[in-house]
Design a protein around this motif. Structure first.
Motif, PDB file in Angstrom:
ATOM      1  N   ALA A  97       0.889  -1.274  -0.125  1.00 42.86           N
ATOM      2  CA  ALA A  97      -0.090   0.167  -0.049  1.00 42.86           C
ATOM      3  C   ALA A  97       0.925   1.268   0.024  1.00 42.86           C
ATOM      4  CB  ALA A  97      -0.974  -0.018   1.292  1.00 42.86           C
ATOM      5  N   GLU A  98       1.852   1.123   0.825  1.00 45.42           N
ATOM      6  CA  GLU A  98       2.786   2.370   0.990  1.00 45.42           C
ATOM      7  C   GLU A  98       3.532   2.739  -0.616  1.00 45.42           C
ATOM      8  OE1 GLU A  98       5.434   1.268   3.877  1.00 45.42           O
ATOM      9  OE2 GLU A  98       3.958   1.658   5.513  1.00 45.42           O
ATOM     10  N   GLU A  99       3.766   1.712  -1.212  1.00 44.54           N
ATOM     11  CA  GLU A  99       4.370   1.879  -2.806  1.00 44.54           C
ATOM     12  C   GLU A  99       3.416   2.349  -3.704  1.00 44.54           C
ATOM     13  OE1 GLU A  99       6.936  -0.854  -5.950  1.00 44.54           O
ATOM     14  OE2 GLU A  99       6.357  -1.730  -3.757  1.00 44.54           O
ATOM     15  N   THR A 100       2.179   1.728  -3.488  1.00 45.67           N
ATOM     16  CA  THR A 100       1.116   1.961  -4.495  1.00 45.67           C
ATOM     17  C   THR A 100       0.519   3.366  -4.629  1.00 45.67           C
ATOM     18  OG1 THR A 100       0.384  -0.383  -4.160  1.00 45.67           O
ATOM     19  CG2 THR A 100      -1.147   1.140  -5.482  1.00 45.67           C
ATOM     20  N   CYS A 101       0.579   4.123  -3.344  1.00 51.86           N
ATOM     21  CA  CYS A 101       0.242   5.465  -3.213  1.00 51.86           C
ATOM     22  C   CYS A 101       0.799   6.363  -4.027  1.00 51.86           C
ATOM     23  CB  CYS A 101       0.099   5.714  -1.695  1.00 51.86           C
ATOM     24  SG  CYS A 101       1.715   6.123  -1.051  1.00 51.86           S
ATOM     25  N   LEU A 102       2.106   5.958  -4.617  1.00 48.50           N
ATOM     26  CA  LEU A 102       2.624   7.286  -5.376  1.00 48.50           C
ATOM     27  C   LEU A 102       1.975   7.374  -6.395  1.00 48.50           C
ATOM     28  CD1 LEU A 102       6.512   6.351  -4.598  1.00 48.50           C
ATOM     29  CD2 LEU A 102       5.010   8.217  -3.624  1.00 48.50           C
ATOM     30  N   GLY A 103       1.344   6.468  -6.839  1.00 53.09           N
ATOM     31  CA  GLY A 103       0.609   6.555  -8.429  1.00 53.09           C
ATOM     32  C   GLY A 103      -0.537   7.231  -8.219  1.00 53.09           C
ATOM     33  N   LEU A 104      -0.929   7.843  -7.010  1.00 50.37           N
ATOM     34  CA  LEU A 104      -2.463   8.471  -6.778  1.00 50.37           C
ATOM     35  C   LEU A 104      -2.107   9.898  -6.318  1.00 50.37           C
ATOM     36  CD1 LEU A 104      -4.089   5.694  -4.824  1.00 50.37           C
ATOM     37  CD2 LEU A 104      -4.765   6.337  -7.226  1.00 50.37           C
ATOM     38  N   PRO A 105      -2.990  10.865  -6.486  1.00 55.53           N
ATOM     39  CA  PRO A 105      -2.966  12.194  -6.265  1.00 55.53           C
ATOM     40  C   PRO A 105      -2.588  12.298  -4.465  1.00 55.53           C
ATOM     41  CG  PRO A 105      -4.583  12.043  -7.261  1.00 55.53           C
ATOM     42  CD  PRO A 105      -4.416  10.767  -7.411  1.00 55.53           C
ATOM     43  N   SER A 106      -1.715  13.262  -4.338  1.00 59.06           N
ATOM     44  CA  SER A 106      -1.557  13.367  -2.854  1.00 59.06           C
ATOM     45  C   SER A 106      -2.439  14.116  -2.084  1.00 59.06           C
ATOM     46  CB  SER A 106      -0.009  13.782  -2.319  1.00 59.06           C
ATOM     47  OG  SER A 106       0.138  14.186  -1.368  1.00 59.06           O
ATOM     48  N   ARG A 107      -2.610  15.470  -2.491  1.00 59.84           N
ATOM     49  CA  ARG A 107      -3.430  16.505  -1.910  1.00 59.84           C
ATOM     50  C   ARG A 107      -4.872  16.488  -2.787  1.00 59.84           C
ATOM     51  NH1 ARG A 107       1.679  19.222  -2.482  1.00 59.84           N
ATOM     52  NH2 ARG A 107       0.941  20.330  -4.410  1.00 59.84           N
ATOM     53  N   ARG A 108      -5.988  17.070  -2.019  1.00 58.42           N
ATOM     54  CA  ARG A 108      -7.166  17.109  -2.578  1.00 58.42           C
ATOM     55  C   ARG A 108      -7.244  17.834  -3.782  1.00 58.42           C
ATOM     56  NH1 ARG A 108     -11.105  14.315   0.291  1.00 58.42           N
ATOM     57  NH2 ARG A 108     -12.491  15.575  -0.983  1.00 58.42           N
ATOM     58  N   ASP A 109      -6.444  19.070  -3.691  1.00 58.93           N
ATOM     59  CA  ASP A 109      -6.559  19.961  -4.680  1.00 58.93           C
ATOM     60  C   ASP A 109      -5.922  19.436  -6.117  1.00 58.93           C
ATOM     61  OD1 ASP A 109      -4.023  19.776  -4.097  1.00 58.93           O
ATOM     62  OD2 ASP A 109      -3.944  22.052  -3.739  1.00 58.93           O
ATOM     63  N   GLU A 110      -5.264  18.174  -5.945  1.00 64.40           N
ATOM     64  CA  GLU A 110      -4.573  17.447  -7.147  1.00 64.40           C
ATOM     65  C   GLU A 110      -5.787  16.507  -7.772  1.00 64.40           C
ATOM     66  OE1 GLU A 110      -1.212  15.859  -5.929  1.00 64.40           O
ATOM     67  OE2 GLU A 110      -0.069  17.549  -5.382  1.00 64.40           O
ATOM     68  N   LEU A 111      -6.784  16.418  -7.187  1.00 60.66           N
ATOM     69  CA  LEU A 111      -7.683  15.125  -7.637  1.00 60.66           C
ATOM     70  C   LEU A 111      -8.336  15.659  -8.963  1.00 60.66           C
ATOM     71  CD1 LEU A 111      -9.785  14.334  -4.360  1.00 60.66           C
ATOM     72  CD2 LEU A 111      -8.142  12.820  -5.618  1.00 60.66           C
TER      73      LEU A 111
END
Length: 746
Positions: free
Chosen positions: A447-461
């Motif tokens: 899960a910690e490695e997969t998160c890098l492919g997703l937006p971090s902040r809500r303004d990046e969604l």
């Protein structure tokens, strides 16, 4: 005499510290010399003859007449100084110091508690904002001892501040519910705690101790070792941050038992940590903890290397989920991982006085899906490792039942990149992070490695993300969010500043190209395709474009003239951009930069070959280009630069702009370009050939004769004006002396 001896010892300590500037050191030396002479006069001892600078005079190496004169001067000086001597002794520290340190010694903590606890001690301002890192103490200790912490890096504003609060957050380590309290415990007790923390223990809020210590933060404090009580306020329902604000606002607090609290002594010391180690070594001996200001001091001393990232977990909003009817008891775990999901070991500081740890664990609030933590920890990571590192926040429910709590797993994840995609460090602001639900069957590292492919902040969604956004074992929870704030204090090469400054310069160059392209007609000479097809990062592309437009009419010539007048500023912009890019480690574009700059120099040579329509632009180039040479040689080889300058001067016809040509050569000879042998070997032969040709040119001799005639006419005019005004010719202002004229006589 006792006061004089003490003052003399203090002055000697200041002079021997090596931390005083020269002017202050001279003042301290003069004061010490006067104190010695005054003591000798009081004791009736012989006078030590000194010079005006305070140096002793050797009677065997000076004449009797001069020795007697110095003796009389010394007597007069001592008598005058004794008449004007102030009654109060000299200050113990120089008035020019701008750095202060607050030393806090914790003597005792008295509280009704039957479990281990953590005491986080920090300084806050009048609004309750945290000023410093916190000291972390484990309570109770197994032996009688006092803890000492020094809060450093304060400036003069700490003296002028209205209030300074010493705040201590007390966190209980144990089960969800506190054990029954049947006796009062104190940190002076020698018996160990009844309950020892285990792996299943959690951090639970217990209370806040807070007091205003502004009246004790004073250089002239009469009793720096006086014990001060910091009253303790127990935690009830609100979080610790709300309780602290209520205390600072002086609201009525129920059951405020002031018999419990923290007992400390406070002392304000002038100077930074290095100066304190030299002048007050007793304050920083042994296991003294150092808590720095969360920000830079007014003066950053040489060798003060620092790279601290302060992360404050503000709060979050989480949905119930999982079929639970009540709100969760949320525990947040923060750690630093790389792009492969591996944890960086020992890079998180939970407080001064304790070693670095792998992860930070938050306080657990009972049945609160919207906890407000306001807890701060520090990330101690090299700036080079920021590129592949990111902060991961794991959420977990803590159950009151030990068996159920053992089966609980992390249910959500958020993360924050320490280095943004464009290469800058994370900004100093509050970040509203996305919360992703973790599949129950997922591995934590996955899960910690997969998160890098997703937006971090809500303004990046992206648009429509609230309808569903998933990747691997993670799925976005649209309503949930986590708020954290960051603050970077780095002196090891501010990568963000370099990157942002370079980006701004590159953007400026691109805007210059767009503005030039929009105002240039289509019949302008052909422009290389590489300047049009993509954004240009160097301003020399703008200058090449403008020079190529020299034959496009009056508007293009006017723009070219402005460019030549600003050539020094434009060259400085190019050089600074190149230096910033090199500082970022970009060596791959060196060849591209050399090609671009070589194209600019070739166009300057072409400009010198143009006809009479570009005469004004040629004169401006000869006038202002030599001033840009000291900047060019920082990023471009001086030999090649000298060769292009010679080619440009040779391209200009001999009878054109002779005066400007010689002034340009004079400036080049005086500048740093001629200090290099290889560049000088190319420039001096051209200078000799040009001078020889001008000496043989009859037309040039006529111009020299005309200049002499004009100078003589001006001299006669000045003499005539002096006779009419009745003034001396030397006193009349000559406005022509600012013009430098080079005359070549046969």
């Amino acid at each position: 005499m006792e006061v004089s001896m003490r003052a003399l010892l203090e002055l000697r300590a200041q002079a021997a510290s090596g931390a005083l500037p020269q002017d202050t050191l001279r003042k301290v030396a003069r004061t010490a010399v006067f104190t010695i002479d005054k003591g000798n006069r009081t004791l009736g001892m012989e006078l030590a003859v000194r010079t005006a600078n305070g140096q002793l005079v050797d009677p065997l190496k000076i004449s009797t007449y001069k020795l007697n004169a110095l003796h009389d001067d010394a007597n007069a000086r001592i008598e005058k100084n004794m008449e004007t001597t102030p009654v109060s002794p000299p200050p113990a520290t120089p008035p020019g110091a701008r750095t202060y340190t607050i030393a806090v010694r914790v003597h005792n903590f008295v509280c009704r508690m039957n479990e281990p606890a953590e005491i986080a001690l920090a300084l806050h301002d009048a609004s309750g904002a945290k000023l410093t890192e916190h000291l972390l103490l484990r309570w109770p200790t197994n032996h009688i001892s006092t803890a000492l912490v020094v809060f450093t890096d304060f400036g003069g504003d700490i003296i002028k501040s209205e209030k300074i609060y010493l705040v201590s957050n007390i966190v209980r380590i144990g089960n969800m519910d506190a054990q029954n309290i049947d006796n009062r415990r104190s940190s002076v007790a020698q018996t160990p705690p009844v309950v020892s923390p285990s792996a299943r223990s959690m951090r639970r809020p217990f209370g806040v101790a807070c007091a205003d210590i502004k009246r004790f933060v004073n250089i002239d404090c009469p009793s720096p070792d006086k014990h001060i009580q910091v009253p303790f306020y127990a935690y009830e329902k609100e979080n610790l941050d709300c309780l602290l604000k209520k205390i600072i606002a002086n609201r009525d607090i129920k059951d405020a038992k002031h018999s419990q609290g923290l007992w400390v002594s406070v002392r304000l010391v002038e100077g930074d940590l290095k100066q304190i180690r030299e002048e007050n070594p007793h304050l920083v001996v042994g296991n003294t903890a150092v808590a720095r200001k969360m920000g830079f001091p007014e003066v950053i001393m040489p060798g003060d290397a620092r790279n601290d990232l302060y992360v404050t977990v503000c709060g979050g909003s989480f949905s119930k989920g999982g079929g639970k009817s009540s709100e969760r008891n949320i525990e947040l775990i923060a750690k630093v991982v790389d792009k492969h999901g591996q944890t960086f070991p020992g890079v998180i500081s939970v407080g001064a006085g304790v070693p670095l740890v792998n992860e930070y664990t938050s306080v657990v609030y009972y049945h609160d899906d919207r906890p407000r933590w306001q807890e701060t920890f520090k990330v101690c990571l090299n700036i080079e490792e920021f590129k592949e590192a990111h902060l991961v926040f794991l959420c977990r429910h803590r159950s009151s039942n030990e068996a159920k709590d053992r089966a609980e797993r992390h249910f959500a994840l958020s993360y924050l990149r320490l280095m943004q995609r464009e290469g800058t460090t994370t900004p100093d602001t509050q970040h509203n992070l996305c919360v992703y639900k973790i599949d129950k069957r997922a591995n934590q590292s996955e899960a910690e490695e997969t998160c890098l492919g997703l937006p971090s902040r809500r303004d990046e969604l992206p648009a429509g993300a609230e309808h569903g956004l998933a990747r691997g074992v993670l799925q976005l929870v649209p309503r949930d969010s986590l708020a954290v704030s960051t603050k970077l204090c780095s002196t090891k090469g501010n990568l963000r500043r370099l990157k942002m400054e370079h980006a701004l310069r590159g953007r400026y160059a691109t805007e210059c190209i767009d503005a030039t392209a929009s105002s240039t007609e289509r019949r302008v000479g052909q422009v290389p395709a590489r300047y049009i097809g993509r954004p240009v990062q160097y301003t020399d592309a703008v200058m090449v474009w403008v020079i190529l437009a020299a034959n496009a009419g009056d508007a293009a010539l006017k723009r070219l003239l402005m460019c030549m007048k600003c050539i020094e500023s434009l060259i400085r912009l190019i050089v600074r951009s190149r230096q910033l890019r090199s500082a970022l480690g970009d060596r791959a574009s060196d060849s591209e930069f050399c090609l671009l700059f070589e194209a600019l120099l070739k166009q300057l040579v072409w400009l010198m070959r143009c006809g009479d329509h570009a005469l004004t632009c040629q004169g401006s180039a000869l006038k202002y280009l030599p001033h840009a040479v000291p900047h060019i040689i920082k990023v471009y080889p001086d030999t090649e630069l000298s060769a292009y300058i010679v080619r440009a001067l040779e391209a200009l016809p001999l009878g054109r702009l002779s005066k400007q040509r010689m002034l340009a050569l004079l400036e080049l000879v005086r500048g740093p370009l001629c200090s290099q042998p290889s560049a000088r070997a190319l420039l001096l032969p051209h200078l000799a050939a040009t001078t020889r040709a001008l000496l043989r040119d009859k037309a040039e001799q006529c111009r020299v004769w005309q200049w002499d005639r004009e100078a003589a006419h001006k001299s006669r005019s000045v003499g005539k004006a002096a006779r009419l005004l009745g003034a001396d010719t030397a006193k009349l202002p000559d406005h022509t002396h600012h013009q430098q004229i080079v005359c070549i006589r046969p």
